[in-house]
Design a protein around this motif. Structure first.
Motif, mmCIF file in Angstrom:
data_model
loop_
_atom_site.group_PDB
_atom_site.id
_atom_site.type_symbol
_atom_site.label_atom_id
_atom_site.label_comp_id
_atom_site.label_asym_id
_atom_site.label_seq_id
_atom_site.Cartn_x
_atom_site.Cartn_y
_atom_site.Cartn_z
ATOM 1 N N HIS A 156 -0.088 0.723 -5.182
ATOM 2 C CA HIS A 156 -0.035 0.656 -4.572
ATOM 3 C C HIS A 156 1.589 0.241 -4.143
ATOM 4 N N SER A 157 1.897 -0.262 -5.131
ATOM 5 C CA SER A 157 3.168 -1.024 -4.580
ATOM 6 C C SER A 157 3.117 -2.576 -3.833
ATOM 7 N N GLY A 158 2.580 -3.224 -3.598
ATOM 8 C CA GLY A 158 2.233 -4.145 -2.556
ATOM 9 C C GLY A 158 1.925 -3.390 -1.170
ATOM 10 N N GLY A 159 1.162 -2.369 -1.384
ATOM 11 C CA GLY A 159 0.167 -1.914 -0.464
ATOM 12 C C GLY A 159 1.333 -0.873 0.284
ATOM 13 N N ASP A 160 2.447 -0.908 0.316
ATOM 14 C CA ASP A 160 3.820 0.345 0.615
ATOM 15 C C ASP A 160 3.136 1.436 0.216
ATOM 16 N N SER A 161 2.927 2.007 -0.490
ATOM 17 C CA SER A 161 1.532 3.362 -0.406
ATOM 18 C C SER A 161 0.526 4.298 0.940
ATOM 19 N N LEU A 162 -0.161 2.772 1.247
ATOM 20 C CA LEU A 162 -0.940 3.007 2.044
ATOM 21 C C LEU A 162 -0.506 1.991 3.881
ATOM 22 N N LYS A 163 0.267 0.974 4.291
ATOM 23 C CA LYS A 163 0.756 0.362 5.540
ATOM 24 C C LYS A 163 0.902 1.754 6.213
ATOM 25 N N PRO A 166 -0.830 8.034 7.637
ATOM 26 C CA PRO A 166 -1.545 8.377 8.840
ATOM 27 C C PRO A 166 -2.562 8.371 8.204
ATOM 28 N N TRP A 167 -3.183 8.607 7.384
ATOM 29 C CA TRP A 167 -4.473 8.830 6.786
ATOM 30 C C TRP A 167 -5.365 7.659 6.854
ATOM 31 N N VAL A 168 -5.006 6.339 5.572
ATOM 32 C CA VAL A 168 -5.064 4.852 5.121
ATOM 33 C C VAL A 168 -4.727 4.125 5.567
ATOM 34 N N SER A 169 -3.987 4.010 6.513
ATOM 35 C CA SER A 169 -3.042 2.756 6.973
ATOM 36 C C SER A 169 -4.363 1.632 7.767
ATOM 37 N N ASP A 170 -5.101 2.076 7.999
ATOM 38 C CA ASP A 170 -6.516 1.287 8.916
ATOM 39 C C ASP A 170 -6.867 -0.344 7.904
ATOM 40 N N PHE A 171 -7.448 0.982 6.095
ATOM 41 C CA PHE A 171 -7.501 0.021 5.702
ATOM 42 C C PHE A 171 -6.629 -1.178 5.249
#
Length: 636
Positions: A156-163, A166-171
């Motif tokens: 996830h590289s410090g959260g960059d893959s999520l933030k 459109p699908w998982v930024s809420d997490f």
């Protein structure tokens, strides 16, 4: 953060001079500390000072009597284990007193004739700052704020893959950025290695050892379940005997399987009227030690889930006379070191090993535990190999940091927080009892008759509440508290609920629980009870262990049905040897372990709880086409 420093001397002139001279430099302590000094001139005043929650250090004026000073040090340590100790000595007594007190936890010595009080204040400040250090947590925070680009795991590289997804930024936004950018890789060398610590993790473990009173402390990120297995594997060889409580946590039974030891299981006491399982009677322990003097170790749980704790010193002394190592599972007792009301801890009573779930009662994250070692024969290399066998090569650094921070908090304000905790417990106990429907059980209520003379004590942070008069089952009450009042309790038996007060318990939480129980109690008084509380069947006697648990567990074995579709028991299971651990939950105590002979009483017990109205999980049982099966030794 105010640090109170007590200066104790029976010499009134010296006491006045030192307190007056130390006040200005101590008042100028660097942020975030502020300090004040308290003059103490007699033992009564010293005892009162030791009950002050902001006390962080004591300066003792010593004449030329090391023995007198040793008694005072021991008095201080008995009440406040984490305060810093400083000794002011007359010039002519320096060498003799220092030599005599070499084994005492003295942080620094001062010459009584010394007039550089600024230097003395700096020494005191330095020691307090050292105690308040969090080497690993500080390094982790510093690294995160340095904002290094990550070309390493995790993915996830410090959260960059999520933030921005459109699908998982809420997490990402739910947990917050730092849970991700603090989740780093072993590639970050400044964060040390949990498997072979040599810098900030090692420093944090040394500080923890000082705080918890051990020679060695190790951080475990897989909980006390793993900690128990590590100790058993590092201490026991295949075929070694180990004395163990039948009611031990399942990790103990798993550890016995892994190390290939032969267990001698000791029956725990029971209080069937409340569905509680307590310590093993002292006479049973002594008899087992005398009968098995060749045992390598004994493992006990203190305190229990319900807060019952042994008088450990005579047990440990008897075990050590036979050369038996003592391991104590203190998963529920990590806070004990920081208040005199809970001491002695297992290590203070002489235990060789202690495992503690720092996350249960202190401020560490879940899975954060510590292993404490005082074994004079400790083989650190063997231990390290077994530790590394169980530890991940990719540990969660936030868990390690939380252990560091939890130790700091316990060292600096543990006494204060626990004192407040006890006051909340007293208030809650009184308010619950005042409902006239619910009642907090006392030690006498919970203590099985056979333990009456064993010196058992009760941790006041664990309240077991008798709910028999409320007209609800414990499960129904638990559900009503959850759904109507947003309250989740720790656990239940058939007629009790357990309320756990931790250092995170607040007055607001206490008030909301009081309100809920008062309202439910009022409803119970205004209507007839409509629920009959039936106790579960008692646990059957623990059968004979005939085979090494490891050999049976790792055998292929065969499956036999417990009963048929008409609920008729399978007689072919009687006198077979169990290959698995079968544990009904609650209460979480195994009725079968690998290597144990199966008898009719055990089969009847398992049948009765399977057919009971109340759902009970049975760990280790296998269901094939909805028919329960047991795995037994032998080839299919």
């Amino acid at each position: 953060m105010n640090c109170l420093i007590a200066m104790y001397s029976k010499d009134s002139a010296l006491l006045h001079a030192w307190c007056t001279a130390l006040t200005p430099p101590l008042a100028a302590m660097p942020a975030p500390f502020t300090a004040s000094i308290l003059a103490v001139s007699n033992e009564e005043e010293l005892d009162a000072a030791l009950r002050l929650t902001d006390l962080q250090a004591v300066i003792l004026h010593c004449d030329d009597s090391a023995e007198c000073t040793r008694r005072e040090i021991q008095q201080i340590q008995a009440q406040r284990s984490t305060v810093n100790l400083f000794i002011a000595l007359p010039t002519e007594a320096h060498s003799a007193v220092i030599d005599d007190l070499i084994s005492e936890p003295v942080d620094a010595y001062f010459d009584q004739a010394e007039l550089d009080f600024s230097l003395i204040a700096r020494e005191i400040t330095a020691q307090l700052q050292h105690k308040a250090r969090t080497p690993f947590a500080d390094t982790l925070e510093s690294y995160v704020h340095s904002a290094k680009d990550a070309w390493h795991t995790p993915g996830h590289s410090g959260g960059d893959s999520l933030k921005d997804s459109p699908w998982v930024s809420d997490f990402y936004h739910f947990l917050g950025e730092h849970i991700f950018n603090a989740d780093l890789s072993v590639s970050v060398q400044v964060l040390d290695s949990l498997l072979e610590p040599h810098s900030v993790i090692e420093e944090s473990q040394v500080l923890a050892a000082r705080a918890f009173g051990s020679a060695h402390t190790f951080f475990a990120t897989n909980g006390t379940s793993t900690a128990n297995k590590i100790i058993l594997q590092s201490l026991l060889s295949p075929g070694d005997k180990v004395l163990a409580d039948r009611a031990s946590h399942k990790s103990v039974h798993h550890g016995i399987i892994l190390c290939g030891a032969m267990p001698i299981y000791l029956p725990s006491s029971t209080k069937s009227s409340y569905g509680l399982y307590g310590p093993i009677p002292r006479s049973t322990i002594f008899d087992a030690i005398d009968e098995h003097p060749d045992a390598r170790a004994i493992l006990l749980t203190s305190c229990t889930y319900d807060g019952l704790r042994y008088d450990l010193e005579p047990i440990i002394e008897h075990a050590h006379k036979h050369g038996i190592k003592v391991i104590v599972d203190e998963a529920w007792f990590a806070h004990a070191r920081f208040h005199a009301k809970l001491r002695p801890t297992a290590l203070e009573a002489g235990a060789d090993y202690s495992t503690q779930s720092t996350h249960k009662m202190l401020s560490a994250f879940s899975q954060a535990s510590m292993i404490h070692v005082n074994d004079p024969d400790f083989d650190v290399q063997r231990f390290r190999e077994h530790f590394n066998m169980h530890a991940s090569t990719s540990p969660q650094y936030s868990i390690i940091a939380s252990l560091d921070v939890a130790r700091k908090q316990a060292s600096m304000e543990g006494y204060k927080l626990l004192q407040h905790n006890f006051e909340l417990a007293d208030r809650l106990r009184d308010e619950i009892n005042a409902t006239g429907v619910f009642r907090v059980l006392t030690l006498d209520d919970m203590l099985p008759e056979e333990l009456a003379e064993d010196g058992i004590q009760l941790d006041p942070t664990k309240l077991t509440v008798d709910i028999s008069a409320c007209g609800l089952s414990a499960d129904a009450l638990q559900l009503q508290l959850f759904e109507e009042f947003n309250i989740q309790v720790e656990k239940t038996t058939f007629n009790t609920i357990t309320i756990l007060l931790t250092i995170g318990t607040t007055l607001g939480k206490v008030m909301r629980l009081e309100n809920a129980l008062k309202r439910i109690g009022m409803q119970a008084r205004n209507q007839r009870a409509d629920h009959r509380i039936n106790p579960p069947p008692p646990l059957p006697s623990f059968g004979e262990v005939t085979d090494l648990p490891r050999d049976v567990f790792f055998s292929k074995g065969q499956l036999l049905p417990l009963m048929n579709s008409h609920a008729e028991l399978n007689e072919a299971l009687i006198d077979q040897v169990s290959a698995d651990q079968i544990t009904p939950y609650p209460p979480g105590i195994p009725v079968l372990v690998p290597g144990q002979k199966i008898d009719r009483a055990i089969l009847e017990y398992l049948k009765s709880i399977l057919l009971a109205q109340r759902h009970t999980e049975i760990h280790g049982m296998i269901h094939l086409q909805e028919i329960p099966h047991l795995r037994i030794a032998g080839d299919a």
